[in-house]
Design a protein around this motif. Structure first.
Motif, PDB file in Angstrom:
ATOM      1  N   GLU A  71      13.077  -0.775   0.418  1.00  0.00           N
ATOM      2  CA  GLU A  71      14.208   0.244  -0.111  1.00  0.00           C
ATOM      3  C   GLU A  71      15.665   0.342   0.646  1.00  0.00           C
ATOM      4  O   GLU A  71      15.531   0.648   2.002  1.00  0.00           O
ATOM      5  N   GLY A  72      16.911   0.190  -0.072  1.00  0.00           N
ATOM      6  CA  GLY A  72      17.967   0.302   0.690  1.00  0.00           C
ATOM      7  C   GLY A  72      18.354  -0.917   1.420  1.00  0.00           C
ATOM      8  O   GLY A  72      19.248  -0.740   2.474  1.00  0.00           O
ATOM      9  N   ILE A  73      17.613  -2.140   1.310  1.00  0.00           N
ATOM     10  CA  ILE A  73      17.990  -3.270   2.333  1.00  0.00           C
ATOM     11  C   ILE A  73      19.208  -3.888   2.373  1.00  0.00           C
ATOM     12  O   ILE A  73      19.820  -3.946   3.200  1.00  0.00           O
ATOM     13  N   GLU A 101       5.494   3.213 -13.018  1.00  0.00           N
ATOM     14  CA  GLU A 101       6.126   3.951 -11.851  1.00  0.00           C
ATOM     15  C   GLU A 101       5.060   5.062 -11.273  1.00  0.00           C
ATOM     16  O   GLU A 101       5.378   5.581 -10.139  1.00  0.00           O
ATOM     17  N   THR A 102       4.344   5.603 -12.410  1.00  0.00           N
ATOM     18  CA  THR A 102       3.225   6.796 -11.660  1.00  0.00           C
ATOM     19  C   THR A 102       2.219   5.810 -10.951  1.00  0.00           C
ATOM     20  O   THR A 102       1.760   6.574 -10.188  1.00  0.00           O
ATOM     21  N   LEU A 103       1.998   4.524 -10.825  1.00  0.00           N
ATOM     22  CA  LEU A 103       1.182   3.850 -10.035  1.00  0.00           C
ATOM     23  C   LEU A 103       1.890   3.198  -8.720  1.00  0.00           C
ATOM     24  O   LEU A 103       1.306   2.623  -8.005  1.00  0.00           O
ATOM     25  N   GLY A 104       3.327   3.762  -8.603  1.00  0.00           N
ATOM     26  CA  GLY A 104       3.947   2.912  -7.504  1.00  0.00           C
ATOM     27  C   GLY A 104       4.239   1.685  -7.534  1.00  0.00           C
ATOM     28  O   GLY A 104       4.430   0.824  -6.438  1.00  0.00           O
ATOM     29  N   LEU A 105       4.312   1.108  -9.005  1.00  0.00           N
ATOM     30  CA  LEU A 105       4.452  -0.377  -9.050  1.00  0.00           C
ATOM     31  C   LEU A 105       6.169  -0.612  -9.665  1.00  0.00           C
ATOM     32  O   LEU A 105       6.403   0.442 -10.496  1.00  0.00           O
ATOM     33  N   LEU A 106       6.629  -1.576  -9.310  1.00  0.00           N
ATOM     34  CA  LEU A 106       8.024  -2.148  -9.920  1.00  0.00           C
ATOM     35  C   LEU A 106       7.535  -3.263 -10.850  1.00  0.00           C
ATOM     36  O   LEU A 106       6.934  -4.066 -10.328  1.00  0.00           O
ATOM     37  N   LEU A 107       8.362  -3.157 -12.063  1.00  0.00           N
ATOM     38  CA  LEU A 107       8.213  -4.633 -12.715  1.00  0.00           C
ATOM     39  C   LEU A 107       9.622  -5.358 -12.399  1.00  0.00           C
ATOM     40  O   LEU A 107      10.764  -4.855 -12.586  1.00  0.00           O
ATOM     41  N   THR A 108       9.324  -6.483 -11.841  1.00  0.00           N
ATOM     42  CA  THR A 108      10.723  -7.078 -11.451  1.00  0.00           C
ATOM     43  C   THR A 108      10.926  -8.213 -12.314  1.00  0.00           C
ATOM     44  O   THR A 108      12.219  -8.602 -12.295  1.00  0.00           O
ATOM     45  N   GLU A 109      10.075  -8.789 -13.163  1.00  0.00           N
ATOM     46  CA  GLU A 109      10.502  -9.705 -14.086  1.00  0.00           C
ATOM     47  C   GLU A 109       9.571  -9.494 -15.595  1.00  0.00           C
ATOM     48  O   GLU A 109       8.236  -9.279 -15.342  1.00  0.00           O
ATOM     49  N   TYR A 110      10.214 -10.137 -16.400  1.00  0.00           N
ATOM     50  CA  TYR A 110       9.181 -10.280 -17.591  1.00  0.00           C
ATOM     51  C   TYR A 110       9.672 -11.343 -18.686  1.00  0.00           C
ATOM     52  O   TYR A 110      10.859 -11.414 -18.776  1.00  0.00           O
ATOM     53  N   GLY A 159      23.152  -5.931 -21.536  1.00  0.00           N
ATOM     54  CA  GLY A 159      22.338  -6.469 -22.464  1.00  0.00           C
ATOM     55  C   GLY A 159      20.853  -6.710 -21.670  1.00  0.00           C
ATOM     56  O   GLY A 159      20.260  -5.615 -21.160  1.00  0.00           O
ATOM     57  N   SER A 160      20.173  -7.882 -21.649  1.00  0.00           N
ATOM     58  CA  SER A 160      19.082  -7.904 -21.239  1.00  0.00           C
ATOM     59  C   SER A 160      18.947  -7.870 -19.628  1.00  0.00           C
ATOM     60  O   SER A 160      17.844  -7.514 -19.246  1.00  0.00           O
ATOM     61  N   MET A 161      19.971  -7.833 -19.227  1.00  0.00           N
ATOM     62  CA  MET A 161      20.122  -7.683 -17.745  1.00  0.00           C
ATOM     63  C   MET A 161      19.614  -5.985 -17.286  1.00  0.00           C
ATOM     64  O   MET A 161      19.452  -5.663 -16.108  1.00  0.00           O
ATOM     65  N   ALA A 162      19.663  -5.330 -18.115  1.00  0.00           N
ATOM     66  CA  ALA A 162      19.510  -3.797 -18.059  1.00  0.00           C
ATOM     67  C   ALA A 162      18.425  -3.633 -17.484  1.00  0.00           C
ATOM     68  O   ALA A 162      18.069  -2.400 -16.612  1.00  0.00           O
ATOM     69  N   GLN A 163      17.174  -4.189 -17.824  1.00  0.00           N
ATOM     70  CA  GLN A 163      15.975  -3.871 -17.101  1.00  0.00           C
ATOM     71  C   GLN A 163      15.877  -3.997 -15.714  1.00  0.00           C
ATOM     72  O   GLN A 163      14.860  -3.781 -15.099  1.00  0.00           O
ATOM     73  N   TYR A 164      16.877  -4.921 -15.046  1.00  0.00           N
ATOM     74  CA  TYR A 164      16.745  -4.805 -13.456  1.00  0.00           C
ATOM     75  C   TYR A 164      17.316  -3.743 -12.975  1.00  0.00           C
ATOM     76  O   TYR A 164      17.281  -3.677 -11.493  1.00  0.00           O
ATOM     77  N   ILE A 165      18.053  -2.723 -13.426  1.00  0.00           N
ATOM     78  CA  ILE A 165      18.603  -1.648 -12.907  1.00  0.00           C
ATOM     79  C   ILE A 165      17.777  -1.043 -11.841  1.00  0.00           C
ATOM     80  O   ILE A 165      18.203  -0.711 -10.791  1.00  0.00           O
ATOM     81  N   PRO A 166      16.709  -0.630 -12.360  1.00  0.00           N
ATOM     82  CA  PRO A 166      15.571   0.326 -11.465  1.00  0.00           C
ATOM     83  C   PRO A 166      15.406  -0.465 -10.221  1.00  0.00           C
ATOM     84  O   PRO A 166      15.480  -0.076  -9.154  1.00  0.00           O
ATOM     85  N   THR A 167      15.059  -1.926 -10.245  1.00  0.00           N
ATOM     86  CA  THR A 167      14.744  -2.642  -9.051  1.00  0.00           C
ATOM     87  C   THR A 167      15.986  -2.769  -8.178  1.00  0.00           C
ATOM     88  O   THR A 167      15.812  -2.894  -6.885  1.00  0.00           O
ATOM     89  N   LEU A 168      17.371  -3.011  -8.763  1.00  0.00           N
ATOM     90  CA  LEU A 168      18.253  -3.090  -7.998  1.00  0.00           C
ATOM     91  C   LEU A 168      18.857  -1.670  -7.062  1.00  0.00           C
ATOM     92  O   LEU A 168      19.066  -1.898  -6.125  1.00  0.00           O
ATOM     93  N   GLU A 169      18.441  -0.777  -7.942  1.00  0.00           N
ATOM     94  CA  GLU A 169      18.827   0.684  -7.306  1.00  0.00           C
ATOM     95  C   GLU A 169      18.023   0.798  -6.120  1.00  0.00           C
ATOM     96  O   GLU A 169      18.120   1.505  -5.232  1.00  0.00           O
ATOM     97  N   PHE A 170      16.698   0.301  -6.130  1.00  0.00           N
ATOM     98  CA  PHE A 170      15.885   0.387  -5.118  1.00  0.00           C
ATOM     99  C   PHE A 170      16.463  -0.202  -3.977  1.00  0.00           C
ATOM    100  O   PHE A 170      16.163   0.066  -2.787  1.00  0.00           O
ATOM    101  N   TYR A 171      16.835  -1.494  -4.119  1.00  0.00           N
ATOM    102  CA  TYR A 171      17.023  -2.598  -2.987  1.00  0.00           C
ATOM    103  C   TYR A 171      18.585  -1.957  -2.526  1.00  0.00           C
ATOM    104  O   TYR A 171      19.134  -2.133  -1.398  1.00  0.00           O
TER     105      TYR A 171
END
Length: 612
Positions: A286-288, A474-483, A305-317
């Protein structure tokens, strides 16, 4: 002058030009159309409609609105050796290929020598906008990870290549001034290396070596930036070893990379290696980005567009760094600039620059009714706002200055390079105006769908549903990185399959814990409940669609998918994970890496529409 000459280092002049362009929109658009048509009126294509006469009204009445399949034969004739004069009075110098991952096979778009100057002018306009909002960008470097792919030579001798490969290999890029915004940590030789793994390794190594000079980082698309983070996760020990010894790894065999990196890797640097190693070995990444490149002011990636789904993961890093999407462009034309780059990624709008091409807009309707006017904060449209191909009506096309606030449109472009009234396939919503220039939010690509029966789920429908299910993860402490997804029709009834790659939040590069079956099944049901009424009717009432399935794949599965797509002709620089795959080979790549399968255990709710 449609392309005014100015010193791009002169911030005041750049802002003045932008103000003039966005104030005189109507006049500039008329000038653009007149220049395009008067230049090209005697080409084979236009002569058949205009008979050598330029008139705006005649142009709109006689020249048809077309998609790629309708102009493809003309472009293929040029690729096979016929004269450029089929569509363009100016010589076609190359063909620009699309990424080929949104709607099928790569398309080829005509380009001319002058078009490179137009792109350079456009890039230069980004500088005063960023300088207006972010101080001190000239006091350091950008770690932009940029990539090329090998060109394809057509029978005529013209090169066919992605638009960014074309630009990076051009003299405009190679001879750019090195005293301002475009000073990169990556030597040109590493950018121009066609081996994407060697290129990535060397660019990251150079970025690490110059960590205290880096003021901004980025790639073109968010997916590519996350791929770079994964690459760093896999190779940080080797990168640190190179820094510690001052020697480049033996597997880097590209001579250009070897020579370029040697000028940056100037001897052993034990202190730097230890610093980077200490950050990378921390369990949570986190914050690397901020930890490794502490002076970084923002991350520049496309997250619309479809790149919006990456926002949470980007914010994590990212460590709280702003995520900035600066521009809206395609292989056909460069369109618009984000005049408020520090705005929330979910609220990004682009101001179309009127001297880039002639823009028209097809109002998007469904069943004859105007679309809903609310787009949610994450850019996901109302479920009834966009119709399918057959529901779009080619009527009431409007000019750039005539679009209405809150309305949805499909973009149509006429370019200087031989495209006339071409349907780009992007659905946009008008969000405001800068002076007289409309601002647009990218909503979705038209007609990227999953379908089993009468259901038609497009890319934005799927994103909306996945976003809802991610709340459970997110309640399970998991991130979806791709789909991605595909329509499984080998069984009866067929069903939707989603491939998900997950990672544990705070547990960098470690194996996933055992997944809670009940919660994952709830994710399946949540996706279904979030899809449209046609899908839910097919599931509940018609029984023509089986329960939705989520297949969890192991770490690196989507890297393998990207490698496959690149091997089939996609550009690593323009690559976007396809949200719907049909290739048997691509499905097999993901299927071979499945570690868990989960199905929806209940049918979604559905009520018939009541017109009373």
């Amino acid at each position: 002058m449609l392309l005014p000459k100015y010193d791009p280092d002169n911030n005041e002049t750049g802002i003045k030009i932008l103000e003039e362009l966005t104030t005189n929109v109507c006049q500039i658009q008329q000038q653009v159309l007149e220049e395009i048509i008067t230049r090209n009126v005697n080409t084979e294509y236009l002569r058949g409609f205009l008979d050598g006469v330029y008139d705006k009204q005649l142009f709109k009445e006689k020249v048809p609105i077309v998609n790629y399949e309708e102009i493809k034969p003309y472009i293929e004739r040029i690729a096979n050796g016929e004269s450029s004069n089929i569509i363009s009075a100016e010589p076609i110098t190359e063909l620009l290929t699309s990424s080929g991952t949104s709607g099928g096979q790569p398309k080829m778009m005509p380009s001319t020598a002058e078009d490179l100057d137009r792109k350079t002018f456009f890039y230069n306009l980004l500088v005063p906008v960023m300088n207006k909002y972010v101080d001190g960008l000239g006091q350091g470097k950008a770690m932009y990870l940029l990539f090329v792919k090998p060109e394809i030579k057509t029978p005529s001798g013209l090169m066919a290549r992605p638009v960014l490969t074309s630009y990076y290999k051009s003299s405009n890029f190679k001879n750019r001034p090195l005293n301002r915004f475009n000073v990169y940590t990556s030597p040109d030789e590493t950018i121009l290396c066609s081996d994407s793994k060697q290129s990535m390794y060397c660019q990251l190594l150079c970025g690490l070596l110059q960590r205290h000079e880096v003021l901004r980082v980025g790639t073109v698309f968010a997916s590519a930036f996350l791929r770079a983070i994964k690459f760093l996760e896999d190779h940080w020990k080797e990168l640190c070893a190179n820094i510690r010894t001052g020697c480049l790894s033996n597997w880097i065999t590209d001579v250009g990379c070897q020579n370029a990196v040697s000028t940056v890797l100037c001897g052993a640097n034990l202190e730097l290696a230890n610093t980077i190693e200490n950050e990378c070995r921390i369990r949570s990444w986190e914050g690397i980005i901020k930890r490794i490149w502490p002076r970084t002011k923002y991350i520049e990636v496309i997250v619309t567009g479809s790149m919006a789904q990456y926002i949470p993961t980007l914010e994590f890093y990212s460590g709280g760094l702003p995520l900035i999407s600066t521009m809206y462009a395609s292989s056909e034309c460069y369109f618009g600039i984000n005049f408020k780059p520090l705005s929330n990624p979910c609220h990004v709008s682009y101001t179309l620059i009127p001297n880039m091409g002639y823009f028209e807009f097809l109002p998007v309707k469904k069943n004859g009714e105007k679309v809903a006017q609310d787009v949610r904060s994450n850019g996901v449209r109302d479920e009834n706002c966009v119709g399918s191909e057959t529901e779009l009506e080619l009527t009431n096309v409007v000019d750039l200055v005539d679009v209405k606030l809150g309305e949805y449109y499909e973009l149509i472009v006429t370019t200087f390079t031989g495209l006339y009234r071409y349907r780009v396939g992007d659905i946009l919503m008008v969000t405001g105006f800068h002076n007289n220039a409309p601002q647009f939010r990218f909503v979705l690509r038209r007609n990227v769908v999953l379908s089993i029966d009468t259901d038609k789920t497009n890319e934005e429908d799927l994103l909306k549903a996945v976003i809802q299910a991610k709340l459970i993860l997110e309640t399970l402490g998991l991130l979806l990185t791709e789909y991605t997804s595909y329509a499984e029709t080998s069984s009866i009834p067929g069903h939707y399959v989603l491939f998900w790659e997950l990672t544990s939040k705070g547990n960098n590069n470690e194996p996933l814990p055992e997944l809670d079956r009940e919660m994952m099944e709830q994710c399946c049901s949540t996706v279904e409940e979030s899809l449209d009424s046609v899908y839910r009717r097919c599931r509940k009432k018609d029984n023509s669609i089986g329960p939705l399935e989520i297949r969890v794949v192991k770490h690196g599965a989507f890297d393998a998918l990207m490698d496959f797509c690149v091997s089939q002709g996609s550009s690593i620089n323009q690559y976007k994970t396809p949200r719907c795959i049909k290739s048997k080979e691509a499905i097999e790549i993901l299927e071979s890496r499945v570690v868990g399968r989960f199905f929806s255990q209940k049918t979604p709710s559905w009520q018939p529409i009541n017109f009373a």
